[in-house]
Design an enzyme around this catalytic site. Structure first.
Site, PDB file in Angstrom:
ATOM      1  N   LEU A   1      28.964  36.104  10.408  1.00 30.57           N
ATOM      2  CA  LEU A   1      29.034  37.586   9.865  1.00 30.57           C
ATOM      3  C   LEU A   1      28.667  37.515   8.436  1.00 30.57           C
ATOM      4  CD1 LEU A   1      32.007  39.038  11.837  1.00 30.57           C
ATOM      5  CD2 LEU A   1      29.605  39.219  12.073  1.00 30.57           C
TER       6      LEU A   1
ATOM      7  N   ASP B   1      27.270  27.451   1.497  1.00 26.36           N
ATOM      8  CA  ASP B   1      27.825  28.588   0.928  1.00 26.36           C
ATOM      9  C   ASP B   1      28.303  28.441  -0.738  1.00 26.36           C
ATOM     10  OD1 ASP B   1      27.791  30.637   2.600  1.00 26.36           O
ATOM     11  OD2 ASP B   1      29.760  30.214   3.658  1.00 26.36           O
TER      12      ASP B   1
ATOM     13  N   GLU C   1      37.467  30.922   0.877  1.00 28.18           N
ATOM     14  CA  GLU C   1      36.744  31.257   2.504  1.00 28.18           C
ATOM     15  C   GLU C   1      37.171  30.067   3.409  1.00 28.18           C
ATOM     16  OE1 GLU C   1      32.476  31.110   1.903  1.00 28.18           O
ATOM     17  OE2 GLU C   1      32.067  31.286   4.234  1.00 28.18           O
TER      18      GLU C   1
ATOM     19  N   CYS D   1      11.779  16.338  -4.785  1.00 29.45           N
ATOM     20  CA  CYS D   1      12.402  14.978  -4.164  1.00 29.45           C
ATOM     21  C   CYS D   1      11.296  14.571  -3.241  1.00 29.45           C
ATOM     22  CB  CYS D   1      13.638  15.414  -3.725  1.00 29.45           C
ATOM     23  SG  CYS D   1      14.682  14.003  -3.589  1.00 29.45           S
TER      24      CYS D   1
ATOM     25  N   HIS E   1      16.627  18.303  -7.778  1.00 29.71           N
ATOM     26  CA  HIS E   1      16.411  19.406  -7.188  1.00 29.71           C
ATOM     27  C   HIS E   1      16.731  20.644  -7.959  1.00 29.71           C
ATOM     28  CE1 HIS E   1      16.487  17.650  -2.969  1.00 29.71           C
ATOM     29  NE2 HIS E   1      17.113  16.755  -3.497  1.00 29.71           N
TER      30      HIS E   1
ATOM     31  N   GLU F   1      15.851  23.797  -7.463  1.00 23.79           N
ATOM     32  CA  GLU F   1      16.610  25.113  -6.490  1.00 23.79           C
ATOM     33  C   GLU F   1      18.043  25.072  -6.682  1.00 23.79           C
ATOM     34  OE1 GLU F   1      15.591  22.263  -5.402  1.00 23.79           O
ATOM     35  OE2 GLU F   1      16.429  21.464  -3.478  1.00 23.79           O
TER      36      GLU F   1
END
Ligand code: GLN
Length: 542
Positions: free
Chosen positions: A17, A73, A143, A384, A510, A512
């Site tokens: 959700l 997350d 969470e 990588c 990495h 990103e």
């Protein structure tokens, strides 16, 4: 400093959700009101961390500066809030049990029977309040992974129930994220699954304070009233969460629905005016009104599952906004790329990113892709394993090292241009043993990377075991594919760049993982810019 307050976010009815995005959006709004906020995620699986899971199982494994392998997350939390998270922000059932069992063995509970309540729930509560006790935060959003009603979520909901009483109801609230499905045959939104989900929470002793209702259609006043009545919440605490095109719109949608205001009033905290969301709005405008367009290929082996390359896709979104350029990312399964189809597959792309990965499946397709990009002056970005493939490709096809390889794929290659790091040679255990987390890197002046970053000393996050083999360093230094980034402590090669090519950069780390809305990653920004320049050159030539 005032006492830290706690917001718990649970999920009901179904998974997926978007608890992570709602948590990050609420945190963003609270941060934009001047509160110091962080988010943590508790995952009810038994793996100690997601590092040992296949991306098909769990999506991307996100790595923090301190080297924790965590849930994806946490990437959203960092991207939305422009903060760094750490191991403390992601806890799993495996980690909780590991601590309790270690305690039991050292005799901490001597004489006692060790049980879920109180021992497991005490350890969950200790970890839930760990960041709060640091005194650095006004509000901690927690969470809870999974869906209320799952067997494995029970100890977490019980820990929340206990904490609410221990910390006081003014210091803690529970936001329950739920689904209001639309039955097209009846032409109606249905509230019953939400009623049942809240009932399940109530059976566990937890009354939610706010309901965030995921829906495809607007909630009418009547529906809101009905949900409020059946679920014992105020009508203004029934928050509509309509589907939106981009996750970055969610904070604005939640602001309109006043999720932040209702949260603060329930926590007895002042609203402090309106949230300062100007930069965020500016980002959205740039994202939604591009002035140009590029198509970027993403060559990897987990392409069937979009979550597997989450951070890469989000880094492209950030770079798109900076460049005011629409980026269409086309996914390519590297296994399906061969010498005789590479041209037809990749023709027309303005740039290609070759993705990180493990194992030999699809490796030859990645190498073939890079050869094509190198020879055809198409912007290339290797991350990588993508960087390692660029080194292998160059060794094989330019430096004449026949069947050069990484020892990850071939133990017997005559030219192990990528090899296991010295520090990895005696590592037997798989979990948490890679080269993980932030390491420094010095950049050669004048390199594409140094120009992109605008400095020569950087820090980036890693997750790998293999490395450019320094035995071949001299050959590469004298060639066109030059090492230009080095770890200052152990002299490992971290970046290679091809000379006389518009943009060909391979990085062992990495990037990103560090791109955020407020700080888009410079290498992604410049890679996209190179793709835009290619389009401009072709338009001029036409
Ligand atoms: N498999 C490679 C290594 O372990 C690359 C890892 C990655 O791409 N994250 O070094």
């Amino acid at each position: 400093m005032s006492k830290t307050k706690y917001v718990f976010v649970t999920g009901g009815v179904t998974s997926s959700l978007g608890k992570g995005i709602i948590s990050a959006s609420l945190a963003k709004l609270l941060q934009a009101r001047g509160y110091s906020v962080t988010i943590q995620k508790f995952d009810p699986y038994i793996n100690v961390d997601p590092g040992t899971m296949n991306p098909y199982e769990h999506g991307e494994c996100y790595v923090t500066d301190d080297g924790a392998e965590t849930d994806l997350d946490l990437g959203h939390y960092e991207r939305f809030l422009n903060i760094t998270t750490s191991q403390a922000n992601n806890v799993t059932t495996g980690r909780i049990y590991q601590t309790v069992i270690d305690n039991e063995r050292t005799g901490k509970y001597l004489g006692k029977t060790v049980q879920v309540i109180p021992h497991i729930t005490d350890e969950i509560k200790r970890r839930m309040t760990l960041l709060g006790n640091s005194g650095d935060y006004d509000i901690i959003i927690t969470e809870l992974g999974g869906t209320v009603g799952d067997i494995e979520s029970l100890p977490y909901v019980e820990a929340v129930r206990q904490l609410r009483w221990e910390l006081g109801v003014d210091s803690t609230i529970v936001i329950h994220l739920t689904l209001i499905p639309y039955l097209s045959a009846a032409g109606e939104l249905k509230t019953k699954p939400t009623q049942h989900s809240v009932k399940t929470l109530l059976e566990l002793g937890v009354q939610p304070d706010i309901l965030v209702c995921r829906t495809e259609h607007n909630l009418s006043i009547d529906i809101r009233k009905k949900i409020a009545l059946f679920c014992n919440v105020k009508q203004n605490a029934v928050i509509e969460s309509l589907d939106v095109k981009s996750i970055y719109e969610v904070p604005m949608v939640m602001m309109k629905e006043k999720l932040d205001k209702v949260t603060l009033s329930k926590l007895r905290l002042p609203a402090r005016g309106e949230p300062q969301m100007e930069d965020w709005k500016d980002f959205l405008v740039r994202l939604k009104h591009p002035k140009s367009e590029v198509t970027i290929g993403l060559v990897g082996k987990y392409v069937e599952l979009p979550d597997a390359y989450k951070s890469i896709n989000e880094a492209f979104n950030h770079a798109a906004a900076v460049n005011e350029c629409k980026i269409t990312v086309k996914l390519f399964q590297s296994e399906s790329i061969y010498p005789d189809n590479v041209e037809s597959k990749l023709r027309g792309l303005d740039g290609v990113l070759v993705a990180p990965g493990f194992g030999d499946r699809g490796i030859e397709g990645k190498i073939e892709t890079i050869k094509y990009l190198r020879e055809n002056n198409i912007p290339f970005f290797g991350i990588c394993l993508g960087m390692q493939c660029a080194v292998i490709e160059y060794a094989r096809n330019v430096l004449g090292m026949k069947r050069a390889h990484s020892t990850e794929m071939s133990k017997t290659t005559k030219f192990p241009v990528i090899d296991l790091m010295e520090s990895q040679k005696n590592v037997k255990k798989k979990g948490g043993t890679m080269r993980l987390g932030a390491y420094k890197c010095n950049l050669e002046k004048g390199s594409l990377s140094a120009k992109a970053y605008g400095k020569t000393s950087i820090s980036e996050r890693h997750r790998h075991r293999f490395e450019f083999n320094n035995k071949f360093r001299n050959e590469f230094m004298a060639s066109g594919l030059k090492p230009v980034g080095f770890n200052p402590e152990n002299d490992l090669v971290e970046i290679v760049e091809l000379q006389n090519h518009p943009w060909f950069v391979g990085v062992q780390f990495h990037p990103e993982l560090k791109s955020t809305v407020a700080n888009p990653h410079p290498l992604f920004v410049k890679f996209v810019k190179a793709a835009m320049e290619k389009v401009a050159r072709e338009t001029d030539a036409a």
